[in-house]
Design a protein around this motif. Structure first.
Motif, PDB file in Angstrom:
ATOM      1  N   SER A 111       0.573  -1.314   0.168  1.00 30.32           N
ATOM      2  CA  SER A 111       0.443   0.279  -0.033  1.00 30.32           C
ATOM      3  C   SER A 111       0.848   1.062   0.022  1.00 30.32           C
ATOM      4  N   ALA A 112       2.180   1.408   0.452  1.00 27.41           N
ATOM      5  CA  ALA A 112       2.904   2.442   0.732  1.00 27.41           C
ATOM      6  C   ALA A 112       3.582   2.329  -0.816  1.00 27.41           C
ATOM      7  N   LEU A 113       3.717   1.399  -1.382  1.00 29.69           N
ATOM      8  CA  LEU A 113       4.357   1.715  -2.364  1.00 29.69           C
ATOM      9  C   LEU A 113       3.182   2.108  -3.148  1.00 29.69           C
ATOM     10  N   ALA A 114       2.159   1.868  -3.756  1.00 34.62           N
ATOM     11  CA  ALA A 114       0.925   2.457  -4.068  1.00 34.62           C
ATOM     12  C   ALA A 114       0.667   3.609  -4.355  1.00 34.62           C
ATOM     13  N   PRO A 171      -3.154   2.954  -8.033  1.00 37.93           N
ATOM     14  CA  PRO A 171      -4.398   2.543  -7.609  1.00 37.93           C
ATOM     15  C   PRO A 171      -4.761   1.373  -6.037  1.00 37.93           C
ATOM     16  N   SER A 172      -5.292   1.849  -4.960  1.00 33.39           N
ATOM     17  CA  SER A 172      -5.144   0.844  -3.819  1.00 33.39           C
ATOM     18  C   SER A 172      -5.548  -0.330  -4.030  1.00 33.39           C
ATOM     19  N   ARG A 173      -6.933  -0.723  -5.381  1.00 30.48           N
ATOM     20  CA  ARG A 173      -7.406  -1.931  -5.717  1.00 30.48           C
ATOM     21  C   ARG A 173      -5.926  -2.868  -5.809  1.00 30.48           C
ATOM     22  N   ARG A 174      -4.355  -1.900  -6.131  1.00 33.48           N
ATOM     23  CA  ARG A 174      -4.078  -2.613  -6.922  1.00 33.48           C
ATOM     24  C   ARG A 174      -3.131  -3.878  -5.946  1.00 33.48           C
ATOM     25  N   VAL A 175      -3.106  -3.361  -5.134  1.00 31.08           N
ATOM     26  CA  VAL A 175      -2.603  -4.011  -3.816  1.00 31.08           C
ATOM     27  C   VAL A 175      -3.350  -5.614  -3.530  1.00 31.08           C
ATOM     28  N   LEU A 181      -0.420 -14.509  -1.610  1.00 24.66           N
ATOM     29  CA  LEU A 181      -0.500 -13.715  -0.668  1.00 24.66           C
ATOM     30  C   LEU A 181      -1.603 -13.540   0.245  1.00 24.66           C
ATOM     31  N   THR A 182      -2.840 -13.421  -0.097  1.00 23.66           N
ATOM     32  CA  THR A 182      -4.005 -13.276   0.319  1.00 23.66           C
ATOM     33  C   THR A 182      -4.555 -13.468   1.837  1.00 23.66           C
ATOM     34  N   GLY A 183      -4.000 -14.643   2.179  1.00 22.98           N
ATOM     35  CA  GLY A 183      -4.121 -15.369   3.516  1.00 22.98           C
ATOM     36  C   GLY A 183      -3.083 -14.547   4.628  1.00 22.98           C
ATOM     37  N   ALA A 184      -2.006 -13.944   3.434  1.00 25.03           N
ATOM     38  CA  ALA A 184      -1.519 -13.481   4.714  1.00 25.03           C
ATOM     39  C   ALA A 184      -0.818 -11.924   4.943  1.00 25.03           C
ATOM     40  N   ALA A 185      -1.940 -11.365   4.169  1.00 27.97           N
ATOM     41  CA  ALA A 185      -1.825 -10.335   3.769  1.00 27.97           C
ATOM     42  C   ALA A 185      -1.775  -8.620   4.484  1.00 27.97           C
ATOM     43  N   ARG A 186      -2.295  -9.577   6.305  1.00 26.16           N
ATOM     44  CA  ARG A 186      -1.798  -8.822   7.179  1.00 26.16           C
ATOM     45  C   ARG A 186      -1.003  -9.211   8.364  1.00 26.16           C
ATOM     46  N   ARG A 187       0.122 -10.068   7.583  1.00 23.29           N
ATOM     47  CA  ARG A 187       1.593 -10.723   8.637  1.00 23.29           C
ATOM     48  C   ARG A 187       2.208  -9.893   8.561  1.00 23.29           C
ATOM     49  N   GLY A 231       7.924  -9.801  -2.774  1.00 19.98           N
ATOM     50  CA  GLY A 231       8.724  -8.773  -4.248  1.00 19.98           C
ATOM     51  C   GLY A 231       8.565  -9.226  -4.886  1.00 19.98           C
ATOM     52  N   ILE A 232       7.921  -9.988  -5.498  1.00 13.09           N
ATOM     53  CA  ILE A 232       7.427 -10.002  -7.273  1.00 13.09           C
ATOM     54  C   ILE A 232       6.372  -9.660  -7.493  1.00 13.09           C
ATOM     55  N   ALA A 233       5.402  -9.466  -6.023  1.00  9.04           N
ATOM     56  CA  ALA A 233       4.103  -8.731  -6.274  1.00  9.04           C
ATOM     57  C   ALA A 233       4.459  -7.549  -6.507  1.00  9.04           C
ATOM     58  N   ALA A 234       4.964  -6.778  -5.471  1.00  9.85           N
ATOM     59  CA  ALA A 234       5.843  -5.525  -5.728  1.00  9.85           C
ATOM     60  C   ALA A 234       6.387  -4.824  -7.486  1.00  9.85           C
ATOM     61  N   ALA A 235       6.778  -5.785  -8.081  1.00 10.54           N
ATOM     62  CA  ALA A 235       7.129  -5.841  -9.244  1.00 10.54           C
ATOM     63  C   ALA A 235       5.810  -5.431 -10.266  1.00 10.54           C
ATOM     64  N   LEU A 236       4.976  -6.183  -9.993  1.00  6.10           N
ATOM     65  CA  LEU A 236       3.879  -6.668 -10.037  1.00  6.10           C
ATOM     66  C   LEU A 236       2.628  -4.991 -10.160  1.00  6.10           C
ATOM     67  N   LEU A 237       3.349  -4.423  -9.656  1.00  2.00           N
ATOM     68  CA  LEU A 237       2.684  -3.514  -9.142  1.00  2.00           C
ATOM     69  C   LEU A 237       1.937  -2.424 -10.095  1.00  2.00           C
ATOM     70  N   GLY A 238       2.565  -1.961 -10.133  1.00  2.00           N
ATOM     71  CA  GLY A 238       3.136  -1.058 -11.697  1.00  2.00           C
ATOM     72  C   GLY A 238       1.653  -1.618 -12.880  1.00  2.00           C
ATOM     73  N   ASP A 239       1.351  -2.773 -12.940  1.00  3.61           N
ATOM     74  CA  ASP A 239       1.317  -3.148 -14.804  1.00  3.61           C
ATOM     75  C   ASP A 239       2.389  -3.025 -15.618  1.00  3.61           C
TER      76      ASP A 239
END
Length: 306
Positions: free
Chosen positions: A98-101, A107-111, A120-126, A140-148
C-alpha cells in the motif's frame, strides 16, 4: 508493449576492481531473457545500473530509449525484484504494498490484485519478518507487478521457493512475456533457465560471453554425445577416432561418441557395412554448456576434494 532494454559499453569500476567491463546486450520485449553468469560475474551490478541504483563508470543502460531515472513514474514502467529481504520486517505485506502504491500514484485495488496473483492474500496482514524466504520472494514479485509495468527485472527470483512455487513463477514469467512485456531474469539455476528462458545473456567477470537463444547456447558446448549400439561396435571405433571423435565403450556392443554428429556416425557405419541397432543423439545440457564456456571466467572456484 514497448520497453526494450539496451545496454551499451557499460563499465563499472570500484577502485581497482572491474565489476562490469564494456558490456553490451539487448533485452527485447515478448520474450523471457535469462541473465546467467558465475558468482561475481557482474549480473546484480548490471541490473542495478539498468535501474539507476548504481552509476556506471562509462557506457549507458536505457529502457525504451531513455535511462530509467528519466521515467517520472518508475513502477508504472519498470518493476523489479532485486533483494527479497529489502523490506521492513515489522511491516505487514499489505501495508508494504500500500505504501508503494500511494507513493507511485497507483490505485489501492492493485494491492489486493497482486497479493492474490502471488498467493499471499491469506498472509496479507502478517508481518514480513515472519515470512519464509519463499514468501518474501512472492512479496517481491507482487511489488514488481504492482504498477502493471511493461518491463520486469528479477534477480534470483526462485531462491527459497518450493517446487510448486518454482513451477508457478516459471509460468508467470512466460505469461508476462506472452503479453508482450520485457522480462529479464537473473539466475544461477541452469535447469530453471532451460525450462523458462527463450534467450540468454551470459556474462563472466563482467564481460559478455554469449547473447543467443537457449538452444544455440547449449549447442556451443562440446559435450553433445551420441549413443551407438551395434553387434560389431568394436569395428566402428577406429573409423570414429580417425574422423576426430572421442569414443568410450559402455559395455559389449555399446559406445558413447562425442565430437561427431549422429548423422556422420551413421554414415561411417553404413560405408563400412556395420549394422547399427541404435543411434541416439543427446544434446548437451544447458548446464554442461555453461560450465564449459564459463570455465575460465569464474571468479570463485573451489578445489577438488582429495
Amino acid at each position: 508493449m514497448d520497453g526494450v532494454i539496451e545496454v551499451n559499453g557499460l563499465t563499472k569500476r570500484y577502485g581497482d576492481v572491474v565489476a562490469v567491463n564494456d558490456l553490451s546486450f539487448t533485452v527485447p520485449d515478448g520474450l523471457v531473457t535469462g541473465f546467467l553468469g558465475p558468482n561475481g560475474a557482474g549480473k546484480s551490478t548490471t541490473m542495478r545500473m539498468i535501474l539507476g541504483l548504481n552509476r556506471p563508470t562509462s557506457g549507458t543502460a536505457t529502457v525504451d530509449g531513455r535511462p530509467f531515472t528519466g521515467w517520472r513514474s518508475g513502477l508504472h514502467h519498470v518493476g523489479a525484484l532485486l533483494d527479497a529481504g529489502d523490506v521492513h520486517p515489522g511491516r505487514g505485506a499489505r501495508a508494504h504494498l500500500s505504501a508503494l502504491a500511494r507513493t507511485n500514484g497507483l490505485p489501492s485495488r492493485r494491492v489486493g490484485e497482486v497479493l492474490e496473483e502471488v498467493g499471499l492474500t491469506g498472509a496479507a496482514r502478517r508481518r514480513v519478518g515472519g515470512f519464509s524466504l519463499g514468501m518474501r520472494q512472492r512479496l517481491g514479485i507482487a511489488a514488481a507487478l504492482l504498477g502493471d509495468p511493461p518491463v520486469l527485472l528479477f534477480d534470483e527470483p526462485v531462491n527459497g521457493l518450493d517446487p510448486e512455487g518454482v513451477r508457478w513463477v516459471r509460468g508467470l514469467f512466460r505469461s508476462l512475456a506472452a503479453e508482450g512485456r520485457t522480462v529479464l531474469v537473473s539466475s544461477h539455476l541452469m535447469s530453471e533457465m532451460e525450462h523458462t528462458a527463450d534467450r540468454l545473456v551470459v556474462v563472466g567477470r563482467g564481460e559478455l560471453i554469449a547473447e543467443e537463444t537457449v538452444a544455440e547456447f547449449a549447442a556451443r558446448g562440446g559435450r553433445a554425445r551420441v549413443t551407438v549400439r551395434a553387434p560389431e561396435a568394436v569395428r566402428l571405433v577406429p573409423f570414429l577416432t580417425a574422423a576426430g571423435a572421442a569414443v568410450d565403450a559402455d559395455g559389449p556392443g555399446s559406445l558413447t561418441v562425442t565430437g561427431l554428429p549422429a548423422a556422420e556416425v551413421g554414415e561411417l557405419a553404413f560405408r563400412n557395412h556395420i549394422v547399427l541397432h541404435e543411434l541416439t543423439a543427446h544434446r548437451a545440457s544447458l548446464e554442461e554448456a555453461f560450465m564449459e564456456l564459463t570455465a575460465d571466467r569464474t571468479q570463485y572456484r573451489a578445489e577438488a576434494a582429495r
